[in-house]
Enzyme design. Structure first.
Site, PDB file in Angstrom:
ATOM      1  N   THR A  83       0.863  -1.178   0.000  1.00 48.62           N
ATOM      2  CA  THR A  83       0.000   0.000   0.000  1.00 48.62           C
ATOM      3  C   THR A  83       0.897   1.223   0.000  1.00 48.62           C
ATOM      4  O   THR A  83       2.041   1.153   0.465  1.00 48.62           O
ATOM      5  CB  THR A  83      -0.900   0.025   1.247  1.00 48.62           C
ATOM      6  OG1 THR A  83      -1.560   1.289   1.347  1.00 48.62           O
ATOM      7  CG2 THR A  83      -0.097  -0.161   2.517  1.00 48.62           C
ATOM      8  N   CYS A 197      -1.501   5.093  -5.398  1.00 48.74           N
ATOM      9  CA  CYS A 197      -2.351   4.194  -4.632  1.00 48.74           C
ATOM     10  C   CYS A 197      -2.330   2.883  -5.392  1.00 48.74           C
ATOM     11  O   CYS A 197      -2.489   2.885  -6.628  1.00 48.74           O
ATOM     12  CB  CYS A 197      -3.775   4.742  -4.506  1.00 48.74           C
ATOM     13  SG  CYS A 197      -4.903   3.588  -3.697  1.00 48.74           S
TER      14      CYS A 197
END
Length: 230
Positions: A83, A197
């Site tokens: 992430t 992202c």
């Protein structure tokens, strides 16, 4: 081959891509029936998301630090966090383990520098776009200028990530909105746009635009494979 430690589930949609891409790269490099040595700890993203939006970052860092320790105990030789946003607590995670931590922004910066990119746009959650843990690292440690979208567009990106992409929803309407934002960043003089992202590459890719896109998830997996085979 070294064992890759992974903290995933943030969301599991992108973690599945990490797992697939790493194994495909290992097979491509080594051939035959080879696959990656991986220790994966997948967390419950619903718990983390609440802590994010309530600003309880230290608590989130403790949860991920426990995951990191379990990965190290499971035999991992180094760790990746699947992430971008939760790299906000990377210092806490690194302090909890003794194995190396491969930071996603460092891997991305290496690619940008290799291509002589000095000014980029950044898409991601509001936390990634607005806080300094990611863009500040690129600017301070690597001398790469970072542009972010206007506030209203940051709202759109943040909402699409949490309400759509993290739940496996890929919308043509959202794709067109992201492409508009990318083009507006390009008009401001960026040499490319970071998909900051790990879910965004589910929505837009280089096939959709002439603006160079830097998929941080793919960059991160490639760096992990290189480290595993070094």
């Amino acid at each position: 081959m070294q064992t890759i430690g992974m903290i995933g589930g943030l969301s599991w949609e992108s973690t599945a891509n990490y797992y697939r891409d790493i194994n495909q790269a290992i097979k491509s490099r080594l051939g035959g029936l080879h696959s990656a040595r991986i220790v994966l700890n997948s967390v419950d993203f619903a718990e983390i998301e609440v802590l994010q939006h309530e600003g309880r970052w230290e608590e989130a860092g403790r949860l991920l630090s426990h995951s990191a320790v379990s990965v190290e105990r499971g035999g991992a030789d180094f760790l990746i966090l699947c992430t971008n946003t939760m790299h906000k607590v990377s210092d806490q995670i690194e302090a909890a383990i003794t194995i190396p931590f491969l930071h996603i922004a460092d891997a991305t910066a290496a690619v940008l520098q290799a291509q002589d990119v000095s000014k980029v746009g950044l898409l991601g959650t509001r936390f990634t776009m607005e806080d300094t843990f990611y863009r500040g690292r690129l600017e301070t440690e690597y001398g790469i200028a970072v542009e972010i979208p206007e506030s209203s567009d940051r709202d759109i990106i943040h909402r699409v990530i949490y309400d759509e992409l993290c739940q496996g929803v890929v919308s043509d309407v959202s794709r067109q909105r992201f492409l508009r934002i990318i083009n507006e960043l390009a008009a401001r003089g960026v040499q490319g746009v970071i998909l900051g992202c790990t879910e965004i590459a589910m929505l837009v890719s280089s096939a959709d635009t002439d603006v160079p896109l830097y998929d941080t998830a793919r960059i991160h997996t490639e760096a992990a494979v290189e480290m595993a085979l070094a």
